[in-house]
Design an enzyme around this catalytic site. Structure first.
Site, PDB file in Angstrom:
ATOM      1  N   GLY A   1       4.878 -10.358   3.754  1.00 42.15           N
ATOM      2  CA  GLY A   1       5.644 -10.313   5.001  1.00 42.15           C
ATOM      3  C   GLY A   1       4.979 -11.107   6.115  1.00 42.15           C
ATOM      4  O   GLY A   1       3.756 -11.134   6.231  1.00 42.15           O
TER       5      GLY A   1
ATOM      6  N   MET B   1       0.842  -1.202   0.000  1.00 46.45           N
ATOM      7  CA  MET B   1       0.000   0.000   0.000  1.00 46.45           C
ATOM      8  C   MET B   1       0.878   1.252   0.000  1.00 46.45           C
ATOM      9  O   MET B   1       0.405   2.342   0.351  1.00 46.45           O
ATOM     10  CB  MET B   1      -0.947  -0.027   1.201  1.00 46.45           C
ATOM     11  CG  MET B   1      -1.913  -1.217   1.119  1.00 46.45           C
ATOM     12  SD  MET B   1      -3.399  -1.007   2.102  1.00 46.45           S
ATOM     13  CE  MET B   1      -2.719  -0.816   3.718  1.00 46.45           C
TER      14      MET B   1
ATOM     15  N   LYS C   1       5.056 -10.108   8.940  1.00 40.21           N
ATOM     16  CA  LYS C   1       4.507  -9.055   9.809  1.00 40.21           C
ATOM     17  C   LYS C   1       2.994  -9.172   9.885  1.00 40.21           C
ATOM     18  O   LYS C   1       2.391  -9.028  10.941  1.00 40.21           O
ATOM     19  CB  LYS C   1       4.906  -7.698   9.237  1.00 40.21           C
ATOM     20  CG  LYS C   1       4.097  -6.529   9.732  1.00 40.21           C
ATOM     21  CD  LYS C   1       4.839  -5.814  10.790  1.00 40.21           C
ATOM     22  CE  LYS C   1       4.042  -4.695  11.420  1.00 40.21           C
ATOM     23  NZ  LYS C   1       3.061  -4.076  10.566  1.00 40.21           N
TER      24      LYS C   1
ATOM     25  N   HIS D   1       9.382  -3.449   3.131  1.00 35.80           N
ATOM     26  CA  HIS D   1       8.996  -3.627   1.725  1.00 35.80           C
ATOM     27  C   HIS D   1      10.242  -3.889   0.858  1.00 35.80           C
ATOM     28  O   HIS D   1      10.217  -4.734  -0.041  1.00 35.80           O
ATOM     29  CB  HIS D   1       8.307  -2.362   1.198  1.00 35.80           C
ATOM     30  CG  HIS D   1       7.020  -2.019   1.898  1.00 35.80           C
ATOM     31  ND1 HIS D   1       6.860  -0.857   2.618  1.00 35.80           N
ATOM     32  CD2 HIS D   1       5.840  -2.658   1.963  1.00 35.80           C
ATOM     33  CE1 HIS D   1       5.618  -0.808   3.097  1.00 35.80           C
ATOM     34  NE2 HIS D   1       4.985  -1.886   2.722  1.00 35.80           N
TER      35      HIS D   1
END
Ligand code: AMP
Length: 287
Positions: free
Chosen positions: A147, A30, A149, A37
């Site tokens: 990810g 995003m 994450k 990233h």
């Protein structure tokens, strides 16, 4: 490097790559790109001949209009970072290109989306799966990197890619952290300096959990150890801490010997700092 804004153009480019036998790696984002990233992009470059980074702030996956409106959009900076990272295409479609009038299709998910973040964020994963499905359709990647994450997102997309016979290999990438341990996130930009300093309690709570687990504590006590660290920080509000099976995402209430050996157990948390919500997770028994 090309910037492509329409799904048709994106698909045409992808067809050319396939005709030349070049493999495509996709990193969906995003924007507001950071080290996390960039690590995913480097991973995609190692695995594929060409790399596409999509940048699209997806309205379908936001629960609050404010969070969507306030989401950072430094597009020029993002494009420059992609160029420097050797990306072949930035795919940055507009909202109306992605969701024209009369758009009505959604991807329906199963149990992986019903636990953890699911109940807190109604419609979120359906929105993620729908946009990723559209990105897969336009970019036609061989590999797509996500990810850890967003661990639940990675699980949901891995399942979707398999269930829908996409043939796309979904790869998970470890969490990239700042030197103080805080997971890198586009939302960190919205923290005040005091909140950013306080955010270190999140990775510290996960470390406390790992120490408690290694010492033989059961899930309830492991969670209590993590919660104590977060609750001692006045600028935070803890939303949840959960210990779960990394494959099924179901909550684990008692450890079995096999959990500890198989290293298939993770802990995840969501913590508010003012109106910014941060999430983090880690393997509970691994190195
Ligand atoms: P986002 O732009 O936040 O939607 O994230 C795009 C992709 O980058 C997702 O697959 C995220 O899980 C991944 N990502 C975001 N932050 C990190 C991080 N700190 N480490 C690794 N991957 C990340």
């Amino acid at each position: 490097m090309l910037t492509i804004e329409s799904p048709d153009e994106m698909r045409a480019w992808a067809r050319e790559q396939a005709a030349s036998d070049r493999t495509i790696g996709l990193v969906p984002t995003m924007g507001a790109l950071h080290g996390g990233h960039l690590a995913l992009i480097a991973d995609a470059s190692r695995r594929c001949d060409v790399v596409v980074v999509s940048i699209f702030v997806n309205p379908l996956q936001f629960n609050e209009a404010d969070d969507f409106g306030n989401y950072p959009r430094p597009i020029d900076n993002d494009v420059a970072n992609c160029q420097a990272a050797g990306v072949s295409v930035v795919y940055a479609p507009s909202g109306s290109a992605m969701y024209p009038e009369h758009f009505q299709t959604r991807v329906i998910l199963g149990t992986l989306a019903e636990v953890m973040e699911g109940p807190m964020r109604p419609g979120h994963f359906e929105g993620v799966a729908t946009v990723v499905s559209k990105l897969f359709g336009a970019v036609r990647p061989d590999v797509s990197i996500f990810g850890e994450k967003d661990f639940q997102q990675l699980a949901v997309i891995t399942q979707m890619a398999a269930d829908l016979d996409t043939g796309i290999e979904v790869v998970g990438h470890p969490i990239v952290r700042d030197p103080d341990g805080v997971a890198q996130s586009s939302r960190n930009r919205r923290l005040t300096p005091a909140q950013r300093a306080a955010a270190v309690c999140v990775p510290k709570s996960l470390t406390a959990a790992r120490i408690a687990a290694a010492g033989g504590a059961e899930p309830g006590d492991v969670i209590a150890a993590a919660a104590a660290i977060i609750d001692s920080e006045p600028l935070t509000e803890r939303e949840y801490i959960t210990i779960f099976d990394a494959r099924t995402l179901t909550e684990i209430e008692r450890f079995e010997i096999i959990n500890r050996r198989a290293r298939a157990v993770r802990i995840a948390t969501a913590v508010w700092f003012g109106n910014v919500r941060l999430i983090d997770n880690c393997d509970l028994f691994g190195e």
